[in-house]
Enzyme design. Sequence first.
Site, PDB file in Angstrom:
ATOM      1  N   LYS A 127      -2.806   8.107   3.367  1.00 19.94           N
ATOM      2  CA  LYS A 127      -3.879   7.914   4.382  1.00 19.94           C
ATOM      3  C   LYS A 127      -3.935   8.587   5.268  1.00 19.94           C
ATOM      4  CE  LYS A 127      -6.949   6.656   0.769  1.00 19.94           C
ATOM      5  NZ  LYS A 127      -7.629   7.386   0.308  1.00 19.94           N
TER       6      LYS A 127
ATOM      7  N   TYR B  80       0.691  -1.189   0.249  1.00 20.02           N
ATOM      8  CA  TYR B  80       0.209   0.559   0.198  1.00 20.02           C
ATOM      9  C   TYR B  80       0.944   1.017   0.126  1.00 20.02           C
ATOM     10  CZ  TYR B  80      -4.731   2.113   0.361  1.00 20.02           C
ATOM     11  OH  TYR B  80      -5.479   3.304   0.677  1.00 20.02           O
TER      12      TYR B  80
HETATM   13  P1  NAP Z   1     -12.910   4.690  -7.559  1.00 17.61           P
HETATM   14  O1  NAP Z   1     -14.095   3.493  -7.906  1.00 17.61           O
HETATM   15  O2  NAP Z   1     -10.929   4.103  -8.456  1.00 17.61           O
HETATM   16  O3  NAP Z   1     -12.810   6.070  -7.103  1.00 17.61           O
HETATM   17  C1  NAP Z   1     -11.287   6.321  -6.957  1.00 17.61           C
HETATM   18  C2  NAP Z   1     -12.037   8.605  -7.948  1.00 17.61           C
HETATM   19  O4  NAP Z   1     -10.997   9.389  -7.668  1.00 17.61           O
HETATM   20  C3  NAP Z   1     -12.304   7.913  -9.361  1.00 17.61           C
HETATM   21  O5  NAP Z   1     -13.219   8.600  -9.265  1.00 17.61           O
HETATM   22  C4  NAP Z   1     -11.293   9.271 -10.092  1.00 17.61           C
HETATM   23  O6  NAP Z   1     -12.021   9.029 -11.412  1.00 17.61           O
HETATM   24  C5  NAP Z   1     -10.874  10.011  -8.837  1.00 17.61           C
HETATM   25  N1  NAP Z   1      -9.837  10.829  -9.007  1.00 17.61           N
HETATM   26  C6  NAP Z   1      -8.549  10.346  -9.335  1.00 17.61           C
HETATM   27  N2  NAP Z   1      -8.289  11.354  -9.755  1.00 17.61           N
HETATM   28  C7  NAP Z   1      -8.724  12.973  -9.463  1.00 17.61           C
HETATM   29  C8  NAP Z   1      -8.300  13.942  -9.969  1.00 17.61           C
HETATM   30  N3  NAP Z   1      -6.663  14.670 -10.371  1.00 17.61           N
HETATM   31  N4  NAP Z   1      -9.775  14.654 -10.000  1.00 17.61           N
HETATM   32  C9  NAP Z   1     -10.786  14.516  -9.653  1.00 17.61           C
HETATM   33  N5  NAP Z   1     -11.174  12.810  -9.565  1.00 17.61           N
HETATM   34  C10 NAP Z   1      -9.674  11.746  -9.471  1.00 17.61           C
HETATM   35  O7  NAP Z   1     -11.735   3.779  -6.317  1.00 17.61           O
HETATM   36  P2  NAP Z   1     -12.604   3.902  -4.925  1.00 17.61           P
HETATM   37  O8  NAP Z   1     -11.733   1.987  -4.762  1.00 17.61           O
HETATM   38  O9  NAP Z   1     -13.687   3.716  -5.433  1.00 17.61           O
HETATM   39  O10 NAP Z   1     -11.472   5.133  -4.483  1.00 17.61           O
HETATM   40  C11 NAP Z   1     -12.285   5.555  -3.563  1.00 17.61           C
HETATM   41  C12 NAP Z   1     -11.866   6.654  -2.242  1.00 17.61           C
HETATM   42  O11 NAP Z   1     -11.882   4.578  -1.895  1.00 17.61           O
HETATM   43  C13 NAP Z   1     -10.471   7.051  -2.676  1.00 17.61           C
HETATM   44  O12 NAP Z   1     -10.185   7.700  -1.183  1.00 17.61           O
HETATM   45  C14 NAP Z   1      -9.741   5.212  -1.696  1.00 17.61           C
HETATM   46  O13 NAP Z   1      -8.310   5.383  -1.212  1.00 17.61           O
HETATM   47  C15 NAP Z   1     -10.843   5.212  -0.860  1.00 17.61           C
HETATM   48  N6  NAP Z   1     -10.635   3.616  -0.251  1.00 17.61           N
HETATM   49  C16 NAP Z   1     -11.085   2.386  -1.038  1.00 17.61           C
HETATM   50  C17 NAP Z   1     -11.097   1.351  -0.437  1.00 17.61           C
HETATM   51  C18 NAP Z   1     -10.951  -0.341  -1.348  1.00 17.61           C
HETATM   52  O14 NAP Z   1     -11.079  -1.239  -1.203  1.00 17.61           O
HETATM   53  N7  NAP Z   1     -11.527   0.244  -2.553  1.00 17.61           N
HETATM   54  C19 NAP Z   1     -10.498   0.846   0.868  1.00 17.61           C
HETATM   55  C20 NAP Z   1     -10.398   2.129   1.066  1.00 17.61           C
HETATM   56  C21 NAP Z   1     -10.997   3.548   0.833  1.00 17.61           C
HETATM   57  P3  NAP Z   1     -10.644   8.454 -12.058  1.00 17.61           P
HETATM   58  O15 NAP Z   1     -11.204   7.282 -12.496  1.00 17.61           O
HETATM   59  O16 NAP Z   1     -10.698   9.904 -13.670  1.00 17.61           O
HETATM   60  O17 NAP Z   1      -9.334   9.210 -12.328  1.00 17.61           O
END
Ligand code: NAP
Length: 257
Positions: A163, A156
């Site tokens: 984070k 990670y």
């Molecule tokens: P996701 O569907 O890939 O969402 C991430 C989002 O961030 C995407 O819409 C992406 O847009 C956007 N993003 C990236 N760079 C950006 C920028 N410069 N301006 C505006 N938007 C931007 O993945 P997710 O897992 O749902 O992630 C959402 C949050 O949850 C993140 O903070 C992640 O670290 C957190 N999280 C995820 C998990 C997990 O296991 N999935 C667990 C704990 C926390 P693009 O697609 O255009 O890049």
Amino acid sequence: MKSILKDKTILIMGVANKWSIAWGIAESCFEAGANIIFSYQGERNRQALEKLTSNMRSVHLYKCDVTSDEEIIDLFGQIKENFGIINGIVHSIAFAKREELEGAYYNTSRQGYHLAQDISVYSLVAVANHARKVLTDGGSIVTLTYFGGEKAVPNYNVMGVAKSALESSVRYLAADLGVDAIRVNSISAGPIKTLAAQGVKGFNDILHIYEDKVPLKRTVTQREVGDTAVFLLSRMSRGITGENIHVDAGYHAIGLL
Ligand code: NAP
């Protein structure tokens, strides 16, 4: 739950597709009666959002790449013009280079470190600052974090360090904004198969550990995170700020060997 966010307008940032945590949160907010505004980074996300929201009441989409101060300022300028006041913001955005989500953390490049901090942490600070002009009736800001910000989780790496900074930013922003009745909290979600998560090497192995070892013997869903977000966005949580709530089937509470 049905009307807990009735008459509330919530901005949701970070829907990439139907697997996104932000989309699970949007569905929960919609079910709770909220009026929802989405911001998206690029054309691909706009098209995905148009498809996903085709059955929703009124939908409002605004472009915002969070690496651009101009786009953040413009986003809140347009929201101010079109809505006046909103009541909550979900920041569900993070990014790190795929090659920096494997191997030794010490191999992180200077540029990769800055990029991860800029998109995954500073964006929350800038959003909170410019959102003050539309959260004039108080409000709630919710961001998404992961256990890798508390402990070193294999691969990670740079995102774990981001984070940690994000969770610290939640506390500092909560301290700043409490005077304006704006609350700032995070949800620490368990691993969920999304586009971003699959960039972390060995991600699928973590899912298997969950099914075997955590208290609830399963992973969590986007909607479980979404329902907790609804709680944090609603007046039910009005006494809570600067907090990090784990929605991880109990993983954070146990020691794993
Ligand atoms: P996701 O569907 O890939 O969402 C991430 C989002 O961030 C995407 O819409 C992406 O847009 C956007 N993003 C990236 N760079 C950006 C920028 N410069 N301006 C505006 N938007 C931007 O993945 P997710 O897992 O749902 O992630 C959402 C949050 O949850 C993140 O903070 C992640 O670290 C957190 N999280 C995820 C998990 C997990 O296991 N999935 C667990 C704990 C926390 P693009 O697609 O255009 O890049």
